[in-house]
Design an enzyme around this catalytic site. Structure first.
Site, PDB file in Angstrom:
ATOM      1  N   GLU A  45       1.268  -1.423  -0.328  1.00  0.00           N
ATOM      2  CA  GLU A  45       0.702  -0.094   0.521  1.00  0.00           C
ATOM      3  C   GLU A  45       0.676   1.180   0.329  1.00  0.00           C
ATOM      4  O   GLU A  45       1.650   1.487   1.092  1.00  0.00           O
ATOM      5  CB  GLU A  45      -0.355   0.100   0.539  1.00  0.00           C
ATOM      6  CG  GLU A  45      -1.999   1.444   0.500  1.00  0.00           C
ATOM      7  CD  GLU A  45      -2.936   0.991   2.582  1.00  0.00           C
ATOM      8  OE1 GLU A  45      -2.769  -0.085   3.484  1.00  0.00           O
ATOM      9  OE2 GLU A  45      -3.467   2.265   2.490  1.00  0.00           O
ATOM     10  N   ARG A 271       4.544 -12.972   9.172  1.00  0.00           N
ATOM     11  CA  ARG A 271       6.067 -11.696   9.414  1.00  0.00           C
ATOM     12  C   ARG A 271       7.059 -12.165   9.828  1.00  0.00           C
ATOM     13  O   ARG A 271       6.937 -12.746  11.286  1.00  0.00           O
ATOM     14  CB  ARG A 271       5.440 -10.614   8.553  1.00  0.00           C
ATOM     15  CG  ARG A 271       4.784  -9.847  10.671  1.00  0.00           C
ATOM     16  CD  ARG A 271       3.166  -9.251  10.706  1.00  0.00           C
ATOM     17  NE  ARG A 271       4.074  -8.070  10.168  1.00  0.00           N
ATOM     18  CZ  ARG A 271       3.146  -7.354   9.456  1.00  0.00           C
ATOM     19  NH1 ARG A 271       2.295  -7.935   9.087  1.00  0.00           N
ATOM     20  NH2 ARG A 271       4.023  -6.327   9.257  1.00  0.00           N
ATOM     21  N   LYS A 281       4.463   0.173   9.716  1.00  0.00           N
ATOM     22  CA  LYS A 281       4.099   1.569   8.908  1.00  0.00           C
ATOM     23  C   LYS A 281       3.950   2.278   9.991  1.00  0.00           C
ATOM     24  O   LYS A 281       4.208   3.466   9.846  1.00  0.00           O
ATOM     25  CB  LYS A 281       3.287   0.794   7.985  1.00  0.00           C
ATOM     26  CG  LYS A 281       4.259   0.718   6.341  1.00  0.00           C
ATOM     27  CD  LYS A 281       3.775   1.096   5.687  1.00  0.00           C
ATOM     28  CE  LYS A 281       3.141  -0.033   4.443  1.00  0.00           C
ATOM     29  NZ  LYS A 281       2.067   0.230   3.170  1.00  0.00           N
TER      30      LYS A 281
HETATM   31  P1  ATP Z   1       1.646  -2.309   8.646  1.00  0.00           P
HETATM   32  O1  ATP Z   1       3.472  -2.431   9.058  1.00  0.00           O
HETATM   33  O2  ATP Z   1       0.574  -1.230   8.200  1.00  0.00           O
HETATM   34  O3  ATP Z   1       0.161  -3.422   8.584  1.00  0.00           O
HETATM   35  P2  ATP Z   1       1.664  -3.675   5.603  1.00  0.00           P
HETATM   36  O4  ATP Z   1       3.126  -4.088   6.740  1.00  0.00           O
HETATM   37  O5  ATP Z   1       0.949  -4.213   5.325  1.00  0.00           O
HETATM   38  O6  ATP Z   1       1.296  -2.452   6.255  1.00  0.00           O
HETATM   39  P3  ATP Z   1       1.932  -3.241   3.104  1.00  0.00           P
HETATM   40  O7  ATP Z   1       1.991  -2.429   2.318  1.00  0.00           O
HETATM   41  O8  ATP Z   1       0.527  -3.608   2.806  1.00  0.00           O
HETATM   42  O9  ATP Z   1       2.176  -3.004   4.214  1.00  0.00           O
HETATM   43  O10 ATP Z   1       2.528  -4.265   2.718  1.00  0.00           O
HETATM   44  C1  ATP Z   1       2.773  -5.515   1.342  1.00  0.00           C
HETATM   45  C2  ATP Z   1       3.471  -6.920   1.537  1.00  0.00           C
HETATM   46  O11 ATP Z   1       4.410  -6.380   2.015  1.00  0.00           O
HETATM   47  C3  ATP Z   1       1.749  -7.616   1.805  1.00  0.00           C
HETATM   48  O12 ATP Z   1       2.039  -9.154   1.508  1.00  0.00           O
HETATM   49  C4  ATP Z   1       2.554  -7.229   3.352  1.00  0.00           C
HETATM   50  O13 ATP Z   1       2.063  -9.088   3.585  1.00  0.00           O
HETATM   51  C5  ATP Z   1       4.112  -7.943   3.142  1.00  0.00           C
HETATM   52  N1  ATP Z   1       5.066  -7.404   4.917  1.00  0.00           N
HETATM   53  C6  ATP Z   1       4.137  -6.072   5.556  1.00  0.00           C
HETATM   54  N2  ATP Z   1       5.374  -6.786   6.433  1.00  0.00           N
HETATM   55  C7  ATP Z   1       5.511  -7.783   6.901  1.00  0.00           C
HETATM   56  C8  ATP Z   1       6.523  -7.778   7.380  1.00  0.00           C
HETATM   57  N3  ATP Z   1       7.124  -7.930   8.468  1.00  0.00           N
HETATM   58  N4  ATP Z   1       7.595  -9.460   7.437  1.00  0.00           N
HETATM   59  C9  ATP Z   1       6.837  -9.947   5.828  1.00  0.00           C
HETATM   60  N5  ATP Z   1       6.343  -9.692   5.202  1.00  0.00           N
HETATM   61  C10 ATP Z   1       5.394  -8.252   5.513  1.00  0.00           C
HETATM   62 MG    MG Z   2      -1.134  -3.585   4.528  1.00  0.00          MG
END
Ligand code: ATP
Ligand code: MG
Length: 574
Positions: A45, A271, A281
């Site tokens: 996003e 994650r 984020k």
């Molecule tokens: P927030 O931190 O606000 O929850 P988000 O991590 O979901 O946001 P996105 O931009 O939606 O942010 O993430 C893009 C992709 O990266 C998604 O598929 C998400 O699952 C993956 N992602 C985000 N954070 C992690 C993490 N810590 N480890 C592995 N994958 C991640």
């Molecule tokens: Mg997300």
């Protein structure tokens, strides 16, 4: 005395690790599912910069696609215009490219599907599977029930299809205020899965979108947009993090109910969590906007932009992601492993230089005042092809203040009155006297050198215990050096103490600026972003601030002390 610990060699990217996701995909390919094709996507996003957690997802999605001769789509999940921005889109693309991945012509935006998504919503209404609901957000929450109690049906649930079609069209045309109504799926208010209790599919936002402008005032919710975007693009395996496990039934319901021609498979993985930092984020935005750090590319942040500026090579991040692997259980990865991967990579590739952070002057009394000798120095002991360079040696040198003690404690083998040490690639020198300022502090060492020890050799085989780095005073270039420590003082700042804000664990010493360091003249040739080792001090890179500041500005990427390698040697980690 190089304190560097040699890291165990690794086989970066020579062997693709196996994990449960790759096993599933390999089996699908073997069975000819999806015609044997593999199409993944990375769907950020655009509401913040990417961090090392995203790198795990990028390496997985793009890596899997590469390994199975597939493709990985770069897709922006831009369905929430309030928090999103073009700046983030550009930054994210730059970061993915920098990490080493290429989406070819497969760059997509969920907002490009707004027309189609609207059509799918209309189709759900036609099938009697969605309705316009006038309950407020708060009422929807109350009606939803809890994990132990079923929900109650909305009084608007049984409207006619015609009425729903008309009201949804009115929503689109901006006839309602924000919050006045939403479109909900009609599933099951008694479902044990809260996500299936008539989830919201569309909400009204009178907010312009960075791509579609004012065309829309209704925007699809994540679950609806995501499942259908995956379907539209023909994604075969939709890899996401564990918190979406409970959303999978909704993902499947949307595609099943619409009887779409293609149904991607959602697979969840854990994650990445990393010690001594935060990877949310929302929190990163808070640190940046609250001025706790200097921007999204602050080298202390776990953002890819920050790590790049700090001097972390993308290869090290990929190797880190390979080593942590992909699993189904949440865990916290030790940041020492990341630092280890960085050292391992830089140790192989980074050129060595000498520089002094906290200078103490040495005057070699028996060295001719106007003599300058060019000493030959090895550029990288790990890589003979990197060759050698010349470093000027003269009567006045800077050494590290730390390398001298007037009253050396036991086990301090460096310089002290009357003691002889080796200057790396230089000569053996002996400290004869010290010069003090008015406060009695030592400001200069008077030394002598042994001309028979050029290059640091001892022809008579006599032993000196320490080798110091140095730079020639007349030739040194001034530099500002930024030393970084961990951003937080505790391993898990968000769960350290209940009710205590994670920001109270910010490390007040995470940045130390050394304003008056001296570098060997060869560093004048090094360009912003280039990475190198300063002997005994760590790995560094040139910061982009150098140009506006008209001065060499260096970032320390990591020190040389590898705590992970030590744990490994003692068999304490995998
Ligand atoms: P927030 O931190 O606000 O929850 P988000 O991590 O979901 O946001 P996105 O931009 O939606 O942010 O993430 C893009 C992709 O990266 C998604 O598929 C998400 O699952 C993956 N992602 C985000 N954070 C992690 C993490 N810590 N480890 C592995 N994958 C991640
Ligand atoms: Mg997300």
């Amino acid at each position: 005395m190089n304190e560097q610990v040699k890291a165990t060699t690794s086989s970066e990217e020579t062997t693709a690790s196996r994990d449960f996701i790759r096993d599933i995909i390999a089996e699908d390919v073997r069975l000819g599912k999806n015609g044997g094709r593999v199409i993944t996507r990375f769907p950020p996003e655009p509401n913040g910069y990417l961090h090392i957690g995203h790198a795990k997802s990028i390496c997985l999605n793009f890596g899997v696609a590469q390994e199975f001769n597939g493709v990985c789509h770069m897709r922006f999940d831009d369905t929430n215009p309030e928090k999103e921005d073009k700046e983030y889109v550009e930054a994210i693309l730059e970061d993915v490219r920098w990490l080493g991945y290429d989406w070819g012509d497969k760059l997509f935006f969920a907002s490009d599907y707004f027309d189609q998504l609207y059509g799918f919503a209309v189709e759900l209404i036609r099938r009697g599977k969605a309705y316009v609901c006038h309950l407020s957000t708060e009422e929807i929450r109350q009606y939803r029930g809890t994990l132990t109690e079923p929900g109650r049906e909305s009084p608007y649930r049984n409207r006619s299809i015609e009425e729903n079609l008309r009201l949804f069209e009115d929503m689109r045309q901006g006839k309602f205020r924000e919050g006045e109504c939403v479109l909900r799926a009609k599933i099951d208010m008694a479902s044990p899965n809260l996500n299936l209790r008539d989830p919201v599919l569309y909400r009204i936002k009178h907010v312009p979108h960075h791509r579609t402008g004012t065309k829309w005032c209704i925007y699809p919710m994540y679950d609806f947009a995501h499942a259908l975007s995956d379907m539209i693009e023909g994604i075969t395996h939709s890899l996401c993090t564990l918190e979406f496990e409970d959303h999978r039934p909704l993902y499947d319901w949307i595609l099943d109910t619409l009887e779409t021609p293609h149904h991607p498979q959602q697979i969840e993985f854990a994650r990445l969590n990393l010690s001594y930092t935060v990877l949310s984020k929302r929190k990163l935005v808070e640190l940046v906007e609250g001025g706790y750090v200097r921007g999204w590319d602050d080298p202390r942040l776990p953002t890819l932009a920050g790590m790049r500026r700090r001097g972390v090579p993308p290869e090290a991040i990929r190797e880190f992601c390979r080593r942590i692997g992909v699993a189904k259980r949440d865990s916290v990865v030790d940041i020492a492993l990341l630092e280890h991967c960085i050292r391992e990579d830089l140790n192989r590739r980074a050129a060595r230089f000498m520089g002094v952070l906290r200078p103490l002057k040495v005057v070699i009394e028996n060295y001719p005042p106007d003599l300058v000798e060019e000493m030959e120095a090895i550029n990288n002991p790990e890589d003979p092809s990197a060759g050698t360079r010349q470093v000027p040696f003269s009567r006045e040198l800077w050494i590290e203040a730390d390398d001298f003690r007037e009253n050396p404690p036991k086990k301090f083998f460096r310089l002290a009155p009357g003691r002889e040490v080796r200057l790396r690639y230089g000569y053996l020198i002996t400290c004869r006297d010290v010069v003090r300022n008015r406060n009695g502090e030592v400001v200069e060492l008077r030394c002598t050198y042994d001309p028979a020890t050029r290059g640091g050799d001892t022809p008579d085989g006599r032993k000196v215990k320490a080798t110091l780095h140095w730079v020639s005073v007349a030739h040194a270039i001034p530099a500002e050096v930024r030393l970084y420590d961990r951003l937080f003082t505790v391993e898990n700042p968000t769960a350290e103490k209940e009710g205590v804000d994670y920001k109270s664990f910010l490390n007040p010493h995470s940045l130390e600026v050394v304003a008056n360091a001296w570098m060997e003249p060869n560093l004048g040739r090094v360009k912003p972003g280039e990475r190198f080792q300063l002997e005994r001090l760590g790995y560094f890179c040139v910061d982009p601030d150098s140009e506006p500041m008209g001065k060499l500005v260096l970032n320390r990427t990591v020190t040389l002390k590898d705590t992970w390698a030590r744990l490994e040697q003692r068999g304490l980690v995998d």
